[in-house]
Design an enzyme around this catalytic site. Structure first.
Site, PDB file in Angstrom:
ATOM      1  N   LYS A  65       0.805  -1.225   0.000  1.00 42.98           N
ATOM      2  CA  LYS A  65       0.000   0.000   0.000  1.00 42.98           C
ATOM      3  C   LYS A  65       0.839   1.278   0.000  1.00 42.98           C
ATOM      4  O   LYS A  65       0.398   2.318  -0.488  1.00 42.98           O
ATOM      5  CB  LYS A  65      -0.938   0.031   1.222  1.00 42.98           C
ATOM      6  CG  LYS A  65      -2.114  -0.915   1.093  1.00 42.98           C
ATOM      7  CD  LYS A  65      -3.070  -0.731   2.258  1.00 42.98           C
ATOM      8  CE  LYS A  65      -4.221  -1.709   2.155  1.00 42.98           C
ATOM      9  NZ  LYS A  65      -5.256  -1.468   3.153  1.00 42.98           N
ATOM     10  N   ASP A 100     -10.297   2.598   1.187  1.00 42.56           N
ATOM     11  CA  ASP A 100     -10.488   2.186   2.592  1.00 42.56           C
ATOM     12  C   ASP A 100     -11.098   3.350   3.358  1.00 42.56           C
ATOM     13  O   ASP A 100     -12.027   3.186   4.152  1.00 42.56           O
ATOM     14  CB  ASP A 100      -9.140   1.850   3.255  1.00 42.56           C
ATOM     15  CG  ASP A 100      -8.578   0.527   2.784  1.00 42.56           C
ATOM     16  OD1 ASP A 100      -9.368  -0.347   2.385  1.00 42.56           O
ATOM     17  OD2 ASP A 100      -7.347   0.370   2.823  1.00 42.56           O
TER      18      ASP A 100
END
Ligand code: ATR
Length: 274
Positions: A65, A100
């Site tokens: 990420k 997210d």
């Protein structure tokens, strides 16, 4: 056929393929969602290859990420958060996004939580907490970040507008007047434990957990017993997928079909702790 996928290594058992493919079926799309596990040193080549092969979009998970930050054009939120979980390959250049964060906000608003003006307590100061704290601040909440290592909470609070940093010991006091509590740590996944003392919970709170294995965490059970509203971890998982799919396809996601598939998969997994 369109191809989407997930980049991580190791990925483990991911719920994303079934969730996304349920959406493709519902939308009548000829598409697949595939797991890719490149070695860290091949990540850039993997992204270039994905682009060259016409793959339309990728989710990104641990440990990539942060690594992909330098490999894609970042949108403003992903840039501020410092993490990308969704790459859009449908344009001229790959762009990086953080669904997210968006997913956490939508999980709350879909459960009738008015984030604007809310007093939110976020437990944790890692990547998940960072994404959630930024997006809640953007939506107008005041945020109190409480973390086992107090210094990490204080550091995160310097970056997030309208926020303060605390140790876990401050939780009882912080929760007295809070509207929302979010567990953004992994506590509750490995063991039947909660990062928040049960006695600090009250019926005025909405309590959200990002842990979805198990769905019924100790924190959420304690919250229910205290009379609080609860939002389990599958909601954030669902809505990050919804946001990714909508970005890639430009279509409204079939939220119900995705939710049903996700919950059926989770219900079918045996054993509470894994
Ligand atoms: P992620 O990026 O998934 O959020 P991370 O950066 O490793 O993961 O952060 C994990 C978070 O869970 C941290 O806030 C961590 O607290 P510390 O900063 O003190 O390490 C928190 N955490 C992990 N295990 C914990 C435990 N047993 N009790 C309390 N907090 C815990």
């Amino acid at each position: 056929m369109d191809v989407y996928g997930l980049l991580g290594n190791p990925v483990g058992h991911s719920l994303s393929p079934s969730m996304h493919e349920a959406a493709y079926r519902e939308l009548g799309m000829d598409a697949r969602y595939v797991i890719f596990e490149p070695e860290a040193e091949s990540l850039r080549a993997a992204l270039q290859g994905a682009s060259a092969l016409g793959i339309k979009g990728l989710n990104v998970t641990i440990p990539f990420k942060q690594e992909v930050l330098t490999m894609v054009e970042l949108d403003e939120l992903a840039d501020r958060i410092g993490a990308v979980n969704t790459i859009d390959l449908t344009g001229d250049r790959p762009t990086g996004h953080n669904t997210d964060a968006v997913g956490a906000r939508r999980a709350l608003t879909d459960h009738a939580v008015d984030v604007d003006g809310a007093r939110a307590v976020v437990v944790g100061a890692g990547g998940a907490a960072r994404a959630i704290a930024f997006v809640l601040a953007d939506a107008g909440a005041t945020i109190h970040i409480a973390n086992r290592t107090k210094e990490r909470a204080e550091e995160l609070a310097t970056a997030v507008p309208k926020s303060t940093g605390h140790g876990l010991g401050d939780l009882p006091e912080l929760l007295e007047n809070a509207d929302v509590l979010i567990n953004a740590t992994s506590v509750g996944m490995e063991e039947d434990e909660s990062p928040v003392p049960a006695g600090a919970l009250n019926r005025h709170l909405t309590v959200m957990d990002i842990v979805y294995r198990p769905l019924e965490t100790r924190l959420l059970r304690d919250a229910e017993e205290a009379g609080a509203a609860t939002i389990d971890g599958a909601w954030m998982l669902l809505y990050q997928g919804v946001a990714a799919l909508e970005r890639w396809t430009g279509q409204d996601a079939p939220v119900e079909a995705m939710n049903e598939t996700l919950r059926a998969e989770l219900a079918g997994e045996s054993g509470a702790f894994k």
